[in-house]
Design a protein around this motif. Sequence first.
Motif, short mmCIF file in Angstrom:
data_model
loop_
_atom_site.label_atom_id
_atom_site.label_comp_id
_atom_site.label_asym_id
_atom_site.label_seq_id
_atom_site.Cartn_x
_atom_site.Cartn_y
_atom_site.Cartn_z
N LYS A 95 0.87 -1.19 0.00
CA LYS A 95 0.00 0.00 0.00
C LYS A 95 0.89 1.22 0.00
O LYS A 95 1.98 1.21 0.58
N VAL A 96 0.42 2.29 -0.61
CA VAL A 96 1.08 3.59 -0.53
C VAL A 96 0.10 4.53 0.17
O VAL A 96 -0.96 4.85 -0.38
N ILE A 97 0.43 4.93 1.38
CA ILE A 97 -0.43 5.77 2.19
C ILE A 97 0.17 7.17 2.22
O ILE A 97 1.33 7.34 2.59
N CYS A 98 -0.61 8.16 1.84
CA CYS A 98 -0.13 9.54 1.84
C CYS A 98 -0.90 10.34 2.88
O CYS A 98 -2.14 10.38 2.85
N THR A 99 -0.16 10.97 3.79
CA THR A 99 -0.81 11.75 4.85
C THR A 99 -1.56 12.94 4.27
O THR A 99 -2.63 13.30 4.77
N HIS A 100 -0.98 13.55 3.22
CA HIS A 100 -1.66 14.68 2.56
C HIS A 100 -1.04 14.91 1.19
O HIS A 100 -0.14 14.18 0.77
N MET A 101 -1.54 15.94 0.50
CA MET A 101 -1.29 16.04 -0.94
C MET A 101 -0.12 16.93 -1.33
O MET A 101 0.07 17.20 -2.52
N HIS A 102 0.68 17.40 -0.41
CA HIS A 102 1.80 18.24 -0.81
C HIS A 102 2.85 17.42 -1.56
O HIS A 102 3.02 16.22 -1.29
N PRO A 103 3.55 18.04 -2.52
CA PRO A 103 4.43 17.26 -3.41
C PRO A 103 5.48 16.42 -2.71
O PRO A 103 5.84 15.35 -3.21
N ASP A 104 6.01 16.89 -1.57
CA ASP A 104 7.02 16.08 -0.89
C ASP A 104 6.43 14.82 -0.26
O ASP A 104 7.17 13.91 0.12
N HIS A 105 5.10 14.74 -0.19
CA HIS A 105 4.44 13.58 0.39
C HIS A 105 3.86 12.64 -0.66
O HIS A 105 3.81 11.43 -0.45
N ILE A 106 3.44 13.20 -1.79
CA ILE A 106 2.82 12.34 -2.82
C ILE A 106 3.63 12.25 -4.10
O ILE A 106 3.22 11.59 -5.05
N GLY A 107 4.81 12.89 -4.13
CA GLY A 107 5.53 13.01 -5.38
C GLY A 107 5.76 11.71 -6.12
O GLY A 107 5.61 11.65 -7.34
N LEU A 108 6.14 10.66 -5.41
CA LEU A 108 6.41 9.37 -6.05
C LEU A 108 5.33 8.34 -5.76
O LEU A 108 5.53 7.15 -6.01
N ALA A 109 4.18 8.79 -5.28
CA ALA A 109 3.10 7.83 -4.97
C ALA A 109 2.68 7.07 -6.22
O ALA A 109 2.55 5.84 -6.20
N GLY A 110 2.46 7.77 -7.32
CA GLY A 110 2.04 7.11 -8.54
C GLY A 110 3.07 6.12 -9.05
O GLY A 110 2.73 5.03 -9.52
#
Length: 363
Positions: A95-110
């Motif tokens: 799973k990839v869990i992101c606390t919130h949508m700022h780029p340093d948190h979701i940048g490599l989620a995809g």
Amino acid sequence: MADGVIPAETEARPTERGLTYPFAGPPASGEAIAVTPDVLWMRVAMPMQLDHINVYAVRDGDGWAVIDCGLGINGTRDEWELLLAGPMGGDPVTKVICTHMHPDHIGLAGWLCERFDAPLVMTRLEYVMARMLLADTGKEAPESGAVFYRAAGWDEAQIARYRKEFGRFGMAVSPLPAAYQRIREGDLLTLGGRDWTVVVGEGHSPEHACLWREDDGIVLGGDQILPRISSNVSVWPTEADADPLGDWLASLERMKTVFPDDVLILPSHGEVFRGVQPRLDALIRGHHVALRRLERSLREPKRAVDVFPALFARPVGDGVRGMATGEAIAHLNYMLRHGTAVRERDADGVDWWRSTTKGEEAA
């Protein structure tokens, strides 16, 4: 134990401002600290003044659930390759869990989701906001943004820079999956057979998720509770009259009633620490002190850009002008909502703010 994992038994440092740091220091690049046998603390670099983000991996069956990802840039991918092969032992991401949508948190989620065919797990507002900002990538800046920053006191050269830099969110964020798994306040997220309670905060971002494993007091705190810095709380052109500071302070007050003081906070920046109650108190107190300084500053009418010295300890340069302006307006909007300031727009479209308190009332 996998290569590059440092055992948890490291020497604690003395208490500082009510906080205790149970580890000798943060993990080095490509390494991890075993906070518990099933929770890894890792760190990846960022090419900016805030030069790192902590990322975490929680054992989940035969693989790992990853919490936050870092920026979507080549250097971060290279660091993840080291982490995946080393501390994470080559096991898959579940799973990839992101606390919130700022780029340093979701940048490599995809990128991580696609590589491991893993689901993206987020709150709804964070996912939708990220998709909205990604849709702006490469587009022209809206005129409403220019109106917003002109009202704050930006000159035409600064507004021209805003227009040039608009739509860059996607430059540090890989494309997000077209579907996600929603989490919300109070949900239980099961990882490796153990439950984590979702605790939502607002203000820094619209629906920031912290994860709390109550059976051993571990809290994945994201940007909601940082040990040494306070998260940016800003108003942006998309919602010029918002009151994120009110949301932020309410969230911090609520978390004082949620988290016992002995929890171990795993933050997104800084070091793992204990002492959540004094830290929440300090974050709340810091904003109220800033509001009192701001009230004194506004005895004479000022623009948003004129109140930077009342709020920030160092000069504001072009690189952080947008965040500084957003934070200044967040404090001004809070005062407006509470009746301690008024706002008047002049014929040039510039907002002038003035305190409604006088003398010792603003002390």
